[in-house]
Write a protein that holds these residues in place. Sequence first.
Motif, mmCIF file in Angstrom:
data_model
loop_
_atom_site.group_PDB
_atom_site.id
_atom_site.type_symbol
_atom_site.label_atom_id
_atom_site.label_comp_id
_atom_site.label_asym_id
_atom_site.label_seq_id
_atom_site.Cartn_x
_atom_site.Cartn_y
_atom_site.Cartn_z
ATOM 1 N N GLY A 19 -16.631 -37.349 6.234
ATOM 2 C CA GLY A 19 -16.518 -35.977 5.765
ATOM 3 C C GLY A 19 -16.330 -35.014 6.905
ATOM 4 N N MET A 20 -16.329 -33.745 6.582
ATOM 5 C CA MET A 20 -16.256 -32.685 7.580
ATOM 6 C C MET A 20 -16.716 -31.389 6.937
ATOM 7 S SD MET A 20 -13.082 -31.337 9.954
ATOM 8 C CE MET A 20 -13.562 -32.278 11.410
ATOM 9 N N GLU A 21 -17.384 -30.561 7.732
ATOM 10 C CA GLU A 21 -17.606 -29.180 7.312
ATOM 11 C C GLU A 21 -16.453 -28.384 7.896
ATOM 12 O OE1 GLU A 21 -20.842 -25.522 7.188
ATOM 13 O OE2 GLU A 21 -21.089 -27.109 8.700
ATOM 14 N N VAL A 22 -15.470 -28.135 7.068
ATOM 15 C CA VAL A 22 -14.236 -27.511 7.529
ATOM 16 C C VAL A 22 -14.336 -25.997 7.365
ATOM 17 C CG1 VAL A 22 -13.116 -27.812 5.277
ATOM 18 C CG2 VAL A 22 -11.713 -27.558 7.329
ATOM 19 N N ASP A 23 -13.864 -25.285 8.381
ATOM 20 C CA ASP A 23 -13.904 -23.824 8.342
ATOM 21 C C ASP A 23 -12.918 -23.264 7.319
ATOM 22 O OD1 ASP A 23 -15.825 -23.439 10.324
ATOM 23 O OD2 ASP A 23 -14.699 -21.763 11.162
ATOM 24 N N ILE A 24 -13.373 -22.253 6.568
ATOM 25 C CA ILE A 24 -12.478 -21.477 5.714
ATOM 26 C C ILE A 24 -11.926 -20.345 6.574
ATOM 27 C CG2 ILE A 24 -12.290 -20.049 3.650
ATOM 28 C CD1 ILE A 24 -14.705 -21.572 2.507
ATOM 29 N N ASP A 54 -7.522 -16.309 5.756
ATOM 30 C CA ASP A 54 -6.642 -16.213 4.588
ATOM 31 C C ASP A 54 -7.002 -17.208 3.500
ATOM 32 O OD1 ASP A 54 -5.879 -18.554 5.779
ATOM 33 O OD2 ASP A 54 -3.736 -18.078 5.928
ATOM 34 N N GLY A 55 -8.121 -17.921 3.667
ATOM 35 C CA GLY A 55 -8.552 -18.886 2.663
ATOM 36 C C GLY A 55 -8.025 -20.291 2.886
ATOM 37 N N SER A 56 -7.161 -20.469 3.873
ATOM 38 C CA SER A 56 -6.694 -21.811 4.199
ATOM 39 C C SER A 56 -7.793 -22.549 4.957
ATOM 40 C CB SER A 56 -5.398 -21.761 5.016
ATOM 41 O OG SER A 56 -5.608 -21.088 6.249
ATOM 42 N N LEU A 57 -7.587 -23.838 5.166
ATOM 43 C CA LEU A 57 -8.608 -24.677 5.774
ATOM 44 C C LEU A 57 -8.204 -25.114 7.174
ATOM 45 C CD1 LEU A 57 -9.502 -26.916 2.710
ATOM 46 C CD2 LEU A 57 -10.566 -24.766 3.423
ATOM 47 N N ASP A 58 -9.202 -25.333 7.995
ATOM 48 C CA ASP A 58 -8.998 -25.660 9.404
ATOM 49 C C ASP A 58 -8.762 -27.157 9.612
ATOM 50 O OD1 ASP A 58 -8.912 -25.246 12.181
ATOM 51 O OD2 ASP A 58 -11.071 -25.592 12.385
ATOM 52 N N VAL A 109 -16.881 -30.502 2.814
ATOM 53 C CA VAL A 109 -17.637 -29.266 2.648
ATOM 54 C C VAL A 109 -16.835 -28.151 3.311
ATOM 55 C CG1 VAL A 109 -19.788 -28.038 3.183
ATOM 56 C CG2 VAL A 109 -19.842 -30.499 2.688
ATOM 57 N N ALA A 110 -16.613 -27.054 2.613
ATOM 58 C CA ALA A 110 -15.884 -25.915 3.182
ATOM 59 C C ALA A 110 -16.833 -24.733 3.302
ATOM 60 C CB ALA A 110 -14.685 -25.544 2.304
ATOM 61 N N SER A 111 -16.839 -24.096 4.482
ATOM 62 C CA SER A 111 -17.785 -23.009 4.738
ATOM 63 C C SER A 111 -17.114 -21.880 5.509
ATOM 64 C CB SER A 111 -18.981 -23.511 5.565
ATOM 65 O OG SER A 111 -19.630 -24.590 4.945
ATOM 66 N N VAL A 112 -17.609 -20.672 5.276
ATOM 67 C CA VAL A 112 -17.193 -19.499 6.048
ATOM 68 C C VAL A 112 -18.125 -19.367 7.248
ATOM 69 C CG1 VAL A 112 -16.985 -16.992 6.048
ATOM 70 C CG2 VAL A 112 -16.224 -18.306 4.046
ATOM 71 N N ARG A 129 -10.635 -14.950 -0.197
ATOM 72 C CA ARG A 129 -10.731 -16.002 0.830
ATOM 73 C C ARG A 129 -11.491 -17.210 0.288
ATOM 74 N NH1 ARG A 129 -14.002 -14.824 6.494
ATOM 75 N NH2 ARG A 129 -13.581 -16.817 7.566
ATOM 76 N N MET A 130 -12.629 -16.970 -0.346
ATOM 77 C CA MET A 130 -13.451 -18.063 -0.854
ATOM 78 C C MET A 130 -12.782 -18.772 -2.021
ATOM 79 S SD MET A 130 -17.164 -16.168 -0.568
ATOM 80 C CE MET A 130 -18.151 -17.535 -1.148
ATOM 81 N N VAL A 131 -12.185 -18.007 -2.925
ATOM 82 C CA VAL A 131 -11.543 -18.609 -4.093
ATOM 83 C C VAL A 131 -10.356 -19.471 -3.678
ATOM 84 C CG1 VAL A 131 -10.227 -18.087 -6.182
ATOM 85 C CG2 VAL A 131 -12.363 -16.883 -5.740
ATOM 86 N N MET A 132 -9.601 -19.028 -2.691
ATOM 87 C CA MET A 132 -8.485 -19.833 -2.187
ATOM 88 C C MET A 132 -8.973 -21.192 -1.701
ATOM 89 S SD MET A 132 -5.269 -18.712 -2.115
ATOM 90 C CE MET A 132 -4.572 -19.393 -0.607
ATOM 91 N N ALA A 133 -10.071 -21.194 -0.974
ATOM 92 C CA ALA A 133 -10.610 -22.448 -0.463
ATOM 93 C C ALA A 133 -11.146 -23.324 -1.602
ATOM 94 C CB ALA A 133 -11.709 -22.170 0.557
ATOM 95 N N ILE A 134 -11.866 -22.709 -2.520
ATOM 96 C CA ILE A 134 -12.438 -23.442 -3.650
ATOM 97 C C ILE A 134 -11.340 -24.133 -4.455
ATOM 98 C CG2 ILE A 134 -13.597 -23.109 -5.884
ATOM 99 C CD1 ILE A 134 -15.181 -20.807 -4.419
#
Length: 338
Positions: free
Chosen positions: A177-182, A185-189, A202-205, A219-224
């Motif tokens: 897994g990874m805790e990927v940065d949001i 613009d809501g895209s993922l790192d 896991v996606a986190s700000v 931003r959050m909804v784009m990631a979700i």
Amino acid sequence: MSPEAALLRVVHCLDRALASPYKTRAFVRALDVVRTTDPVELAERARDQRLTDLDGIGDATAGVITEALAGVVPSYLQKIEADSQIELTDDGAPYRAALRGDCHLHSTWSDGGAEIEAMAATAIDIGHEYMVLTDHSARLTVAHGLDEARLADQLVEIERINGEIAAAGHDFRILTGMEVDILLDGSLDLSDDMLGRLDVVVASVHSKLRMESKQMTERMVMAIANPHVDILGHMTGRKIGKRPESTFDADFVFAACAQFDTAVELNCRPERLDPPRELIDLAIDYGCWFSIDSDAHATGQLEWQPLGCNRAAEREVPVERIVNTWSADELIGWASAG
């Protein structure tokens, strides 16, 4: 109990207590000294009260070493063991008993304080069937986040460690897994290709936490909505007494979590306990999935899950909506379907 074992346990308990990093580092340094000093010399120095002549050994660590060599449980360890116990309420106990794994934790590959093997050994000791290793992505440079090349190397390492765990007779798995940065613009790192190779994401700000509410919501909804995202980590970003919650439209966020089957994390770190109670209630109303995660950065912190279990019980989170009450295969199947 050997001096090494005693010092290791002290470090574990200090991490569990979220003690000052300076104090913890002092015992880690003493542990290094013990491991690199001839046992005969160590015993002689303890007998002659010369342990503190060694660089890296202070009065407290010398006391632990001396008492361990004398065949007794060090008094310092007894005290920190008692003082750092994590309370589990009667209502929280059934939630803790239902948990089969932990979906958010870190190792020395990013900003954690313990090797993958040590985190896995502790997870086995506390009764887990699996853990999801979620080190930070590259954007979080302060946490020594993993770029794609290092993540690829870690996947190979996890496969190797899982082989050793199986060979030792343990029915336990490290999931990738990874805790990927949001990003803003809501895209993922992380690229879709790499995200697709992971069992759980896991996606986190972690940046611009004071962003205007409408922008943060988008931003959050784009990631979700990203099909690779399985869990929304510590959603408000708060640190109790130190950093306020981010502002966003919780109705939009939880509606998106429900629509896209993205679990809401109940983060168990005592300085986070995120989300706040009223948001847990709202997430329940929207029919969201949940994950009760330690967000551990050291072995002792893996024992923080009762804090999330107590809150889940208090707010009456349906146990059947908690994804880490499932087996590893069930969790992976759910994540893949997302």
